[in-house]
Write a protein that holds these residues in place. Structure first.
Motif, PDB file in Angstrom:
ATOM      1  N   ARG A  71     115.289  27.196 -44.833  1.00 37.84           N
ATOM      2  CA  ARG A  71     114.962  26.080 -45.717  1.00 37.84           C
ATOM      3  C   ARG A  71     113.476  25.788 -45.561  1.00 37.84           C
ATOM      4  NH1 ARG A  71     116.986  19.969 -45.066  1.00 37.84           N
ATOM      5  NH2 ARG A  71     116.120  19.135 -46.979  1.00 37.84           N
ATOM      6  N   THR A  72     112.745  25.895 -46.675  1.00 37.01           N
ATOM      7  CA  THR A  72     111.303  25.680 -46.653  1.00 37.01           C
ATOM      8  C   THR A  72     110.971  24.386 -47.379  1.00 37.01           C
ATOM      9  OG1 THR A  72     110.929  28.059 -46.624  1.00 37.01           O
ATOM     10  CG2 THR A  72     109.072  26.681 -47.262  1.00 37.01           C
ATOM     11  N   CYS A  73     110.057  23.623 -46.808  1.00 39.25           N
ATOM     12  CA  CYS A  73     109.644  22.338 -47.366  1.00 39.25           C
ATOM     13  C   CYS A  73     108.189  22.416 -47.815  1.00 39.25           C
ATOM     14  CB  CYS A  73     109.780  21.237 -46.320  1.00 39.25           C
ATOM     15  SG  CYS A  73     111.451  21.070 -45.689  1.00 39.25           S
ATOM     16  N   ALA A  74     107.888  21.646 -48.851  1.00 41.71           N
ATOM     17  CA  ALA A  74     106.512  21.574 -49.358  1.00 41.71           C
ATOM     18  C   ALA A  74     106.229  20.143 -49.782  1.00 41.71           C
ATOM     19  CB  ALA A  74     106.330  22.528 -50.536  1.00 41.71           C
ATOM     20  N   LEU A  75     104.989  19.782 -49.680  1.00 44.97           N
ATOM     21  CA  LEU A  75     104.535  18.463 -50.094  1.00 44.97           C
ATOM     22  C   LEU A  75     104.519  18.378 -51.612  1.00 44.97           C
ATOM     23  CD1 LEU A  75     103.452  16.007 -48.538  1.00 44.97           C
ATOM     24  CD2 LEU A  75     101.178  16.922 -48.847  1.00 44.97           C
ATOM     25  N   ASP A  76     104.944  17.248 -52.163  1.00 47.64           N
ATOM     26  CA  ASP A  76     104.831  17.014 -53.599  1.00 47.64           C
ATOM     27  C   ASP A  76     103.499  16.304 -53.831  1.00 47.64           C
ATOM     28  OD1 ASP A  76     104.875  15.921 -56.207  1.00 47.64           O
ATOM     29  OD2 ASP A  76     107.059  15.906 -56.203  1.00 47.64           O
ATOM     30  N   ALA A  77     102.521  17.056 -54.291  1.00 46.22           N
ATOM     31  CA  ALA A  77     101.154  16.535 -54.433  1.00 46.22           C
ATOM     32  C   ALA A  77     101.089  15.357 -55.397  1.00 46.22           C
ATOM     33  CB  ALA A  77     100.221  17.646 -54.888  1.00 46.22           C
ATOM     34  N   GLU A  78     101.869  15.375 -56.468  1.00 50.93           N
ATOM     35  CA  GLU A  78     101.819  14.273 -57.440  1.00 50.93           C
ATOM     36  C   GLU A  78     102.324  12.972 -56.823  1.00 50.93           C
ATOM     37  OE1 GLU A  78     101.168  11.743 -60.377  1.00 50.93           O
ATOM     38  OE2 GLU A  78     100.318  13.745 -60.226  1.00 50.93           O
ATOM     39  N   ALA A  79     103.376  13.054 -56.026  1.00 48.97           N
ATOM     40  CA  ALA A  79     103.892  11.845 -55.370  1.00 48.97           C
ATOM     41  C   ALA A  79     102.850  11.277 -54.408  1.00 48.97           C
ATOM     42  CB  ALA A  79     105.185  12.156 -54.631  1.00 48.97           C
ATOM     43  N   MET A  80     102.200  12.153 -53.664  1.00 50.96           N
ATOM     44  CA  MET A  80     101.157  11.692 -52.745  1.00 50.96           C
ATOM     45  C   MET A  80      99.980  11.113 -53.522  1.00 50.96           C
ATOM     46  SD  MET A  80     102.340  12.002 -49.739  1.00 50.96           S
ATOM     47  CE  MET A  80     100.895  11.716 -48.746  1.00 50.96           C
ATOM     48  N   ALA A  81      99.677  11.669 -54.685  1.00 52.44           N
ATOM     49  CA  ALA A  81      98.584  11.155 -55.518  1.00 52.44           C
ATOM     50  C   ALA A  81      98.906   9.746 -56.013  1.00 52.44           C
ATOM     51  CB  ALA A  81      98.316  12.094 -56.682  1.00 52.44           C
ATOM     52  N   ARG A  82     100.182   9.482 -56.334  1.00 52.36           N
ATOM     53  CA  ARG A  82     100.567   8.130 -56.775  1.00 52.36           C
ATOM     54  C   ARG A  82     100.325   7.112 -55.666  1.00 52.36           C
ATOM     55  NH1 ARG A  82     104.831  10.947 -59.242  1.00 52.36           N
ATOM     56  NH2 ARG A  82     106.207  10.513 -57.483  1.00 52.36           N
ATOM     57  N   VAL A  83     100.689   7.476 -54.441  1.00 49.95           N
ATOM     58  CA  VAL A  83     100.463   6.579 -53.301  1.00 49.95           C
ATOM     59  C   VAL A  83      98.964   6.366 -53.107  1.00 49.95           C
ATOM     60  CG1 VAL A  83     100.718   6.353 -50.794  1.00 49.95           C
ATOM     61  CG2 VAL A  83     102.631   7.206 -52.171  1.00 49.95           C
ATOM     62  N   GLU A  84      98.214   7.438 -53.189  1.00 47.20           N
ATOM     63  CA  GLU A  84      96.760   7.341 -53.019  1.00 47.20           C
ATOM     64  C   GLU A  84      96.134   6.446 -54.096  1.00 47.20           C
ATOM     65  OE1 GLU A  84      92.805  10.170 -52.634  1.00 47.20           O
ATOM     66  OE2 GLU A  84      94.656  11.018 -53.425  1.00 47.20           O
ATOM     67  N   ARG A  85      96.584   6.588 -55.348  1.00 44.07           N
ATOM     68  CA  ARG A  85      96.048   5.737 -56.431  1.00 44.07           C
ATOM     69  C   ARG A  85      96.341   4.271 -56.155  1.00 44.07           C
ATOM     70  NH1 ARG A  85      97.769  10.013 -59.746  1.00 44.07           N
ATOM     71  NH2 ARG A  85      99.723   8.964 -60.209  1.00 44.07           N
ATOM     72  N   TRP A  86      97.546   3.975 -55.686  1.00 46.75           N
ATOM     73  CA  TRP A  86      97.904   2.589 -55.402  1.00 46.75           C
ATOM     74  C   TRP A  86      96.977   2.029 -54.323  1.00 46.75           C
ATOM     75  CZ3 TRP A  86      99.321  -0.453 -51.340  1.00 46.75           C
ATOM     76  CH2 TRP A  86      99.871  -1.704 -51.647  1.00 46.75           C
ATOM     77  N   ILE A  87      96.775   2.795 -53.262  1.00 45.65           N
ATOM     78  CA  ILE A  87      95.908   2.340 -52.172  1.00 45.65           C
ATOM     79  C   ILE A  87      94.474   2.168 -52.671  1.00 45.65           C
ATOM     80  CG2 ILE A  87      94.853   3.046 -49.978  1.00 45.65           C
ATOM     81  CD1 ILE A  87      97.608   4.352 -49.311  1.00 45.65           C
ATOM     82  N   THR A  88      93.977   3.118 -53.424  1.00 46.80           N
ATOM     83  CA  THR A  88      92.601   3.057 -53.938  1.00 46.80           C
ATOM     84  C   THR A  88      92.403   1.848 -54.846  1.00 46.80           C
ATOM     85  OG1 THR A  88      92.377   5.448 -53.786  1.00 46.80           O
ATOM     86  CG2 THR A  88      90.852   4.320 -55.262  1.00 46.80           C
ATOM     87  N   ASP A  89      93.357   1.613 -55.744  1.00 48.75           N
ATOM     88  CA  ASP A  89      93.248   0.473 -56.651  1.00 48.75           C
ATOM     89  C   ASP A  89      93.256  -0.845 -55.891  1.00 48.75           C
ATOM     90  OD1 ASP A  89      93.147   2.223 -58.765  1.00 48.75           O
ATOM     91  OD2 ASP A  89      95.241   1.910 -59.365  1.00 48.75           O
ATOM     92  N   HIS A  90      94.121  -0.964 -54.898  1.00 47.28           N
ATOM     93  CA  HIS A  90      94.180  -2.205 -54.128  1.00 47.28           C
ATOM     94  C   HIS A  90      92.963  -2.369 -53.224  1.00 47.28           C
ATOM     95  CE1 HIS A  90      98.160  -2.432 -55.761  1.00 47.28           C
ATOM     96  NE2 HIS A  90      98.211  -3.672 -55.331  1.00 47.28           N
ATOM     97  N   LYS A  91      92.459  -1.277 -52.725  1.00 56.53           N
ATOM     98  CA  LYS A  91      91.238  -1.346 -51.919  1.00 56.53           C
ATOM     99  C   LYS A  91      90.092  -1.875 -52.769  1.00 56.53           C
ATOM    100  CE  LYS A  91      87.955   1.473 -49.420  1.00 56.53           C
ATOM    101  NZ  LYS A  91      87.353   2.778 -49.365  1.00 56.53           N
ATOM    102  N   GLY A  92      89.952  -1.363 -53.990  1.00 55.16           N
ATOM    103  CA  GLY A  92      88.905  -1.840 -54.896  1.00 55.16           C
ATOM    104  C   GLY A  92      89.043  -3.321 -55.211  1.00 55.16           C
ATOM    105  N   PHE A  93      90.283  -3.757 -55.440  1.00 57.71           N
ATOM    106  CA  PHE A  93      90.550  -5.167 -55.720  1.00 57.71           C
ATOM    107  C   PHE A  93      90.082  -6.041 -54.558  1.00 57.71           C
ATOM    108  CE2 PHE A  93      93.403  -8.787 -55.080  1.00 57.71           C
ATOM    109  CZ  PHE A  93      93.203  -9.488 -56.256  1.00 57.71           C
ATOM    110  N   TRP A  94      90.467  -5.684 -53.325  1.00 54.77           N
ATOM    111  CA  TRP A  94      90.107  -6.503 -52.176  1.00 54.77           C
ATOM    112  C   TRP A  94      88.625  -6.403 -51.831  1.00 54.77           C
ATOM    113  CZ3 TRP A  94      92.618 -10.522 -51.118  1.00 54.77           C
ATOM    114  CH2 TRP A  94      93.973 -10.587 -51.420  1.00 54.77           C
ATOM    115  N   GLU A  95      88.001  -5.273 -52.056  1.00 55.71           N
ATOM    116  CA  GLU A  95      86.554  -5.183 -51.848  1.00 55.71           C
ATOM    117  C   GLU A  95      85.823  -6.115 -52.797  1.00 55.71           C
ATOM    118  OE1 GLU A  95      85.764  -0.991 -52.201  1.00 55.71           O
ATOM    119  OE2 GLU A  95      86.075  -0.665 -50.056  1.00 55.71           O
TER     120      GLU A  95
END
Length: 114
Positions: A71-95
């Protein structure tokens, strides 16, 4: 602030809240790996690793497939990108908020107190 679909993000952040799952994500960021490869550095049983992988898969962060007995596992890049976008957007808001607070304090505090 931007609106996001909360349930997928909730599952993703729940999955990422565990250090063992974060270690698996970190390993998968370098490329696909078998379950046994993911389990090797972790102080837990193969069964526990499989349970952690299930949480990561349910969160949409990891995909897996079976080739023969492996059984081989791989990262889902799009899902990780969604998390990253959320963090980036909130970081910009708080900055922006901190910049506004700094500007306000600079205007209201007497010189030498700020």
């Amino acid at each position: 602030m931007l609106q996001y679909e909360s349930q997928p993000l909730d599952r993703a952040f729940h999955a990422l809240s565990d250090p063992s799952r974060r270690a698996m994500i970190e390993r998968l960021s370098r490329g696909p790996a078998s379950v046994s490869e993911l389990a090797k550095p972790l102080p837990m049983t193969l069964s526990a690793v499989t349970q952690h992988l299930k949480v990561l898969e349910e969160a949409g962060l990891v995909r897996s497939g079976k080739e023969g007995r492996v059984r081989t596992c791989a990262l889902d890049a799009e899902a990780m990108a969604r998390v990253e976008r959320w963090i980036t957007d909130h970081k910009g808001f708080w900055e922006q908020r901190y910049d506004q607070l700094e500007a306000y304090l600079t205007q209201t505090l007497p010189t030498g107190e700020g």
